[in-house]
Design a protein around this motif. Structure first.
Motif, PDB file in Angstrom:
ATOM      1  N   GLN A 131       0.805  -1.218   0.000  1.00 39.05           N
ATOM      2  CA  GLN A 131       0.000   0.000   0.000  1.00 39.05           C
ATOM      3  C   GLN A 131       0.839   1.269   0.000  1.00 39.05           C
ATOM      4  OE1 GLN A 131      -3.512   0.040   0.111  1.00 39.05           O
ATOM      5  NE2 GLN A 131      -3.414  -2.156  -0.225  1.00 39.05           N
ATOM      6  N   LEU A 132       2.095   1.158   0.408  1.00 45.91           N
ATOM      7  CA  LEU A 132       2.978   2.318   0.502  1.00 45.91           C
ATOM      8  C   LEU A 132       3.194   2.944  -0.867  1.00 45.91           C
ATOM      9  CD1 LEU A 132       4.950   3.899   2.423  1.00 45.91           C
ATOM     10  CD2 LEU A 132       6.709   2.273   1.673  1.00 45.91           C
ATOM     11  N   MET A 133       3.161   4.275  -0.942  1.00 49.81           N
ATOM     12  CA  MET A 133       3.420   4.991  -2.193  1.00 49.81           C
ATOM     13  C   MET A 133       4.751   5.724  -2.067  1.00 49.81           C
ATOM     14  SD  MET A 133       0.988   7.743  -4.193  1.00 49.81           S
ATOM     15  CE  MET A 133      -0.121   6.485  -4.847  1.00 49.81           C
ATOM     16  N   GLU A 134       5.668   5.429  -2.979  1.00 49.96           N
ATOM     17  CA  GLU A 134       6.995   6.050  -2.983  1.00 49.96           C
ATOM     18  C   GLU A 134       7.423   6.321  -4.426  1.00 49.96           C
ATOM     19  OE1 GLU A 134       9.397   4.310   0.875  1.00 49.96           O
ATOM     20  OE2 GLU A 134       9.366   3.063  -0.930  1.00 49.96           O
ATOM     21  N   PRO A 135       8.376   7.250  -4.626  1.00 44.54           N
ATOM     22  CA  PRO A 135       8.913   7.455  -5.976  1.00 44.54           C
ATOM     23  C   PRO A 135       9.675   6.216  -6.431  1.00 44.54           C
ATOM     24  CG  PRO A 135       9.492   9.284  -4.508  1.00 44.54           C
ATOM     25  CD  PRO A 135       8.952   8.187  -3.648  1.00 44.54           C
ATOM     26  N   VAL A 136       9.508   5.857  -7.666  1.00 43.76           N
ATOM     27  CA  VAL A 136      10.199   4.679  -8.200  1.00 43.76           C
ATOM     28  C   VAL A 136      10.709   4.995  -9.597  1.00 43.76           C
ATOM     29  CG1 VAL A 136       8.062   3.681  -9.111  1.00 43.76           C
ATOM     30  CG2 VAL A 136      10.013   2.201  -8.657  1.00 43.76           C
ATOM     31  N   GLU A 137      11.886   4.491  -9.900  1.00 45.22           N
ATOM     32  CA  GLU A 137      12.507   4.692 -11.203  1.00 45.22           C
ATOM     33  C   GLU A 137      12.581   3.362 -11.935  1.00 45.22           C
ATOM     34  OE1 GLU A 137      16.544   6.704 -13.145  1.00 45.22           O
ATOM     35  OE2 GLU A 137      16.363   6.419 -10.982  1.00 45.22           O
ATOM     36  N   PHE A 138      12.094   3.331 -13.160  1.00 46.22           N
ATOM     37  CA  PHE A 138      12.156   2.117 -13.967  1.00 46.22           C
ATOM     38  C   PHE A 138      13.473   2.138 -14.747  1.00 46.22           C
ATOM     39  CE2 PHE A 138       7.263   2.486 -14.209  1.00 46.22           C
ATOM     40  CZ  PHE A 138       7.156   2.004 -12.923  1.00 46.22           C
TER      41      PHE A 138
END
Length: 358
Positions: free
Chosen positions: A173-180
């Motif tokens: 459920q946690l929302m964090e910045p992510v880089e693909f």
């Protein structure tokens, strides 16, 4: 460019980027965002999304797609994963690669929808029947969820083995910045064993049934050799400040995030504190833990359970130092202050014993 996504959404998007085109699932909280995301995205990439009539149906659909050589995936939460166990044993016994995501909730039974780590035994000991293992990866952030789901498909194909992503409600459920930052898969590895039609070649057989005396034992010996290879080459862990530590914390997933906060506050304690964070729960980083146990005063294992991984820690330590445990159950999440209080108590008790012995 970074995107702000939940762990569940990232698991779905990265699976697609890793070449997964067949997803089968059944709704259960707290992983429903993953199913919702797949329902939208799979048709956009020419893939197949099926909301099956049950968790049992979903995992057996995975079996069929895996046998045909496709990259395939399912996801669920604790009670749903329990229903999938028989088919996971069949997948392991048929050496079929697939990825399974478990976003754990509290238990036993229906429990609640809060975060938990009480599925450790089920994941690493083999929740189904027979002598088998699945590779178990435990992300501690949304970014790591992305990286590990991508790797999971490669590991599954490399070893022809199911791979389980073991998260929890917080990670999902946690929302964090992510880089693909890993490239989308275009050319997948060939699978000459797959059931794709036998025209022009010898037919392939996918099975886990060996009725002739001695065949099953021979096959199990083959599986055990494969598992030893995985243990030799695929162990992953993070080590923080263990070289001069008096006490080492061992934790994974959400619990490890809390333990990192303890490390940041460790100047308030009367000892040096380090951390080992297993990333692969199977294969377990026992050699690293064994080495550390020879240098520290004690180890504290922190889990969101009544104590499961601590058994593997004790097996790795083999009595070289005391192993303590702190856990919360039923959706309870340890705080950094609780862990620090436990550390203070351990240090105080240790000094009392030392004084009494003199």
């Amino acid at each position: 460019m970074k995107r702000l996504l939940t762990g569940n959404e990232v698991a779905a998007e990265i699976a697609i980027q890793a070449g997964c085109r067949y997803y089968y699932g059944y709704p259960i909280t707290p992983q429903n965002e993953l199913i919702n995301y797949m329902a939208v995205r799979m048709p956009q990439v020419g893939g197949t999304f099926i909301q099956a009539e049950s968790e049992i149906a979903a995992i057996n659909m995975v079996y069929g797609s895996a046998a045909a050589g496709a990259r395939t995936m399912t996801s669920s939460s604790s009670p749903g994963i329990s229903l999938k166990q028989e088919a996971i044993s069949y997948l392991a016994g048929s050496e079929l690669p697939c990825v399974i995501v478990n976003i754990q909730r509290g238990g036993p039974g229906l429990g609640d929808i809060s975060a938990s780590q009480a599925d450790y035994f089920q994941a690493v000991k083999g929740g189904g029947h027979g002598d088998y293992h699945v590779i178990v990866l435990a992300p501690a952030s949304v970014q790591e969820m992305a990286d590990l789901v991508y790797d999971a498909f490669d590991l599954a194909d490399k070893y022809r083995n199911p791979v389980l992503i073991l998260g929890d409600a917080q990670i999902g459920q946690l929302m964090e910045p992510v880089e693909f930052h890993k490239k989308q898969k275009k050319d997948l590895p060939p699978k000459d064993w797959a059931l794709t039609g036998a025209e022009g070649r010898k037919r392939n057989i996918v099975k886990s049934f060996y009725p002739i005396k001695g065949q099953l034992e021979e096959f199990n010996a083959h599986l055990q050799r494969k598992y030893r290879t995985i243990e030799e080459h695929e162990v992953r862990y993070e080590s923080i400040d263990t070289d001069d530590a008096d006490v080492v914390l061992i934790a994974y997933g959400t619990s490890a995030r809390i333990c990192k906060e303890v490390i940041r506050k460790s100047s308030q304690l009367e000892c040096n504190v380090g951390l080992i964070r297993p990333i692969t729960l199977w294969p377990f980083p026992k050699e690293c833990i064994r080495t550390v146990s020879e240098k520290v005063q004690c180890i504290l294992t922190v889990e969101m359970s009544a104590g499961q991984m601590v058994e593997d820690v004790r097996l790795a330590v083999e009595g070289r130092c005391p192993v303590h445990f702190y856990g919360r159950t039923g959706g309870g999440v340890p705080t950094s202050l609780e862990v620090m209080k436990k550390l203070t108590d351990i240090i105080s008790d240790s000094r009392s014993v030392s004084v009494a012995s003199h």
